[in-house]
Design a protein around this motif. Structure first.
Motif, PDB file in Angstrom:
ATOM      1  N   SER A   1      78.794  57.828  17.213  1.00  0.00           N
ATOM      2  CA  SER A   1      77.441  59.055  17.836  1.00  0.00           C
ATOM      3  C   SER A   1      78.550  60.391  17.435  1.00  0.00           C
ATOM      4  N   SER A   2      78.076  60.964  18.106  1.00  0.00           N
ATOM      5  CA  SER A   2      78.578  62.764  17.463  1.00  0.00           C
ATOM      6  C   SER A   2      79.756  62.830  18.728  1.00  0.00           C
ATOM      7  N   GLY A   3      79.912  62.198  19.926  1.00  0.00           N
ATOM      8  CA  GLY A   3      81.580  62.059  20.097  1.00  0.00           C
ATOM      9  C   GLY A   3      81.988  60.619  19.943  1.00  0.00           C
ATOM     10  N   MET A   4      81.691  60.598  19.022  1.00  0.00           N
ATOM     11  CA  MET A   4      82.786  59.198  18.431  1.00  0.00           C
ATOM     12  C   MET A   4      83.828  60.204  17.398  1.00  0.00           C
ATOM     13  N   SER A   5      82.384  60.623  16.862  1.00  0.00           N
ATOM     14  CA  SER A   5      83.062  61.246  15.429  1.00  0.00           C
ATOM     15  C   SER A   5      83.662  62.400  15.647  1.00  0.00           C
TER      16      SER A   5
ATOM     17  N   GLN B   1      61.633  66.006  20.027  1.00  0.00           N
ATOM     18  CA  GLN B   1      61.910  65.030  20.921  1.00  0.00           C
ATOM     19  C   GLN B   1      62.987  65.420  21.559  1.00  0.00           C
ATOM     20  N   ILE B   2      63.600  64.594  22.773  1.00  0.00           N
ATOM     21  CA  ILE B   2      65.452  64.847  22.681  1.00  0.00           C
ATOM     22  C   ILE B   2      65.181  63.615  23.807  1.00  0.00           C
ATOM     23  N   ARG B   3      66.389  62.643  23.456  1.00  0.00           N
ATOM     24  CA  ARG B   3      66.694  62.213  24.506  1.00  0.00           C
ATOM     25  C   ARG B   3      67.701  61.978  25.251  1.00  0.00           C
ATOM     26  N   GLY B   4      67.682  62.367  27.035  1.00  0.00           N
ATOM     27  CA  GLY B   4      68.914  62.434  27.461  1.00  0.00           C
ATOM     28  C   GLY B   4      68.751  63.467  27.336  1.00  0.00           C
ATOM     29  N   LEU B   5      68.381  64.542  27.424  1.00  0.00           N
ATOM     30  CA  LEU B   5      68.724  66.101  27.000  1.00  0.00           C
ATOM     31  C   LEU B   5      69.239  66.224  28.289  1.00  0.00           C
TER      32      LEU B   5
ATOM     33  N   PRO C   1      75.384  64.697  27.255  1.00  0.00           N
ATOM     34  CA  PRO C   1      77.068  64.232  27.661  1.00  0.00           C
ATOM     35  C   PRO C   1      76.674  63.248  27.257  1.00  0.00           C
ATOM     36  N   GLY C   2      78.725  63.684  26.633  1.00  0.00           N
ATOM     37  CA  GLY C   2      79.568  62.397  25.968  1.00  0.00           C
ATOM     38  C   GLY C   2      79.048  62.248  23.978  1.00  0.00           C
ATOM     39  N   GLN C   3      77.968  63.255  24.339  1.00  0.00           N
ATOM     40  CA  GLN C   3      77.261  62.750  22.439  1.00  0.00           C
ATOM     41  C   GLN C   3      76.851  63.808  21.662  1.00  0.00           C
ATOM     42  N   HIS C   4      76.773  64.634  22.189  1.00  0.00           N
ATOM     43  CA  HIS C   4      76.054  66.031  21.754  1.00  0.00           C
ATOM     44  C   HIS C   4      75.545  66.837  21.981  1.00  0.00           C
ATOM     45  N   THR C   5      76.073  67.769  21.618  1.00  0.00           N
ATOM     46  CA  THR C   5      75.534  69.448  21.843  1.00  0.00           C
ATOM     47  C   THR C   5      74.505  69.921  21.141  1.00  0.00           C
ATOM     48  N   VAL C   6      73.661  70.546  21.587  1.00  0.00           N
ATOM     49  CA  VAL C   6      72.667  70.855  21.460  1.00  0.00           C
ATOM     50  C   VAL C   6      72.779  72.393  21.579  1.00  0.00           C
ATOM     51  N   VAL C   7      72.791  72.740  21.776  1.00  0.00           N
ATOM     52  CA  VAL C   7      73.454  74.369  22.337  1.00  0.00           C
ATOM     53  C   VAL C   7      74.461  74.563  22.705  1.00  0.00           C
ATOM     54  N   PRO C   8      75.723  74.936  22.602  1.00  0.00           N
ATOM     55  CA  PRO C   8      76.964  75.706  22.968  1.00  0.00           C
ATOM     56  C   PRO C   8      76.704  76.297  23.962  1.00  0.00           C
ATOM     57  N   LEU C   9      78.144  76.292  24.948  1.00  0.00           N
ATOM     58  CA  LEU C   9      78.297  76.815  25.781  1.00  0.00           C
ATOM     59  C   LEU C   9      78.292  78.308  25.797  1.00  0.00           C
ATOM     60  N   THR C  10      77.149  79.121  26.290  1.00  0.00           N
ATOM     61  CA  THR C  10      77.253  80.492  25.653  1.00  0.00           C
ATOM     62  C   THR C  10      77.344  81.775  26.789  1.00  0.00           C
TER      63      THR C  10
END
Length: 443
Positions: free
Chosen positions: A175-179, A325-329, A387-396
């Motif tokens: 996952s993105s978090g593991m990487s 399509q995004i799962r868990g957004l 959450p815990g995996q991937h950021t789609v849009v970073p904190l802005t």
């Protein structure tokens, strides 16, 4: 590096980076067949000349020079921990890519004295087909370490990353978090003289972020140099003594971290009490893969804003367009104090289903109850991801607003928030027996 002072590890002089971007002309207007042919011929000719001259081939009818950085000058001394601040598009990531030797400057010079380890994107320097174990050795070799040095740090890297169970699994299945956990563990444990970290840490969960902040503090206390880009003002203040604020590709401020944070927050939307609705031109919205935020607005139950009473509810409205399509957004809203501390964070997790959200235009709203915020300026900040995996849009950082007390209110107390709390008074010495009073006061 010749002629550099022994204590100066990074020196940038008139640093600039230019990109060539393309534009379509009358994309939606009517064009005759002759116009299409002549325009195509001109584009082929231009691109042929660009190819011969070694310039980038850019799509579009017209091209424009865009300077991501221009006339940037600064020195970083050995052992300094420097925070790089600025709004999205200010040039922070471009600067770090130049310092990491990922891209070359278009003008000016940068001199670096020491071995650089950088973490700018998830899985930087990793090969997706190789296992986590193999990528530790590959990434270490890229950073200039010997096999013996990598082996001596191997167990500490694996323990810090927390991916021991999947160590012999190809990284493409992480996952993105593991990487990002493994990438940061390698970058931080191979003892570089200079550590460069971008906002990529936002991908990890809260526990891992605390570990990363602690590790960067340990690196700094060891006398090594750290350059840190983050929208987390608390982390910047805890780690850094110095801050550099970038604006439109140039250095606007270089000084203490407290002054840098204050200036950065004051820059957002030109100051307090200006607007309570923010929109972006097409293509310039806060965006990520498959999603772009188009509008953020604040409305009060008693006033229109951008100055609100502490005893009124405030609604934060976020509108966005989803193209994939995004799962868990999850959409995230943060309220930040004037000195950069996060008063609280909230997410729309409870009103979402576990299924994937289809492409389309959406609106999500966060209702802040009355008697929560203190009588002080605040900044609203948004982000979205899994959450815990991937950021789609970073904190802005979106914009600032102000909260003031209700009519005839007394002066506020300190603190990031001021919730209405219940107090009870009871006589314990027998005097005034039965005089038990329950009152509700501003906290």
């Amino acid at each position: 590096m010749t002629g550099m002072e022994s204590h100066s590890v990074i020196r940038a002089e008139r640093l600039g980076k230019r990109y060539v971007i393309g534009h379509e002309v009358n994309r939606e207007g009517y064009r005759s067949f002759r116009e299409v042919l002549s325009r195509a011929a001109r584009n082929v000719t231009r691109r042929s000349f660009d190819l011969v001259r070694g310039r980038a081939i850019v799509a579009g009818d017209q091209t424009e020079d865009y300077w991501a950085l221009r006339n940037v000058d600064f020195d970083v001394m050995e052992g300094e921990v420097v925070g790089i601040l600025g709004r999205n598009g200010a040039g922070k990531s471009t600067l770090l890519k130049i310092l990491s030797r990922i891209t070359d400057p278009s003008e000016g010079t940068v001199r670096i004295n020491g071995r650089v380890s950088s973490l700018l994107e998830v899985g930087t320097g990793f090969h997706p087909e190789l296992s986590g174990r193999e990528n530790i050795y590959l990434n270490g070799a890229i950073l200039g370490m010997t096999r013996r040095e990598i082996r001596s740090k191997f167990d500490a890297i694996v323990d810090f990353s927390g991916v021991e169970t999947f160590l012999d699994t190809p990284v493409k299945r992480y996952s993105s978090g593991m990487s990002v956990r493994l990438a940061f563990a390698v970058a931080a444990h191979l003892e570089p003289e200079i550590l460069i970290v971008d906002e990529v840490l936002a991908v990890g969960d809260a526990e891992f972020q605390r570990k990363c902040i602690g590790k960067m503090g340990e690196v700094a206390r060891g006398g090594r140099t750290v350059l840190f880009v983050s929208h987390n003002m608390t982390a910047l203040r805890a780690l850094c003594d110095r801050g550099i604020v970038l604006k439109a590709g140039s250095v606007r401020f270089d000084g203490t971290i407290d002054d840098a944070i204050a200036l950065h927050l004051a820059d957002t939307d030109g100051g307090f009490g200006t607007v309570s609705e923010w929109t972006w031109a097409p293509g310039r919205e806060p965006h990520g893969t498959g999603l772009a935020i188009s509008r953020v607005a604040l409305t009060g139950s008693k006033s229109k804003g951008p100055a609100f009473r502490s005893d009124e509810a405030i609604t934060v409205t976020i509108e966005y367009e989803q193209t994939a399509q995004i799962r868990g957004l999850r959409m995230i809203c943060q309220i930040v104090t004037g000195n950069g501390d996060v008063a609280f964070s909230s997410t729309d997790q409870l009103v979402r289903t576990a299924s994937s959200q289809r492409p389309g235009r959406y609106r999500t709203q966060c209702l802040i109850p009355p008697d929560i915020l203190n009588w002080t300026p605040y900044l609203v900040r948004v982000a979205c991801g899994i959450p815990g995996q991937h950021t789609v849009v970073p904190l802005t950082d979106v914009g600032r607003f102000h909260v003031h007390g209700p009519t005839n209110a007394t002066a506020p107390l300190g603190g990031a928030v001021a919730p209405r709390t219940e107090w009870r008074i009871e006589a314990l010495d027998g005097q005034g027996a039965g005089a038990r009073t329950a009152v509700t006061l501003e906290g």
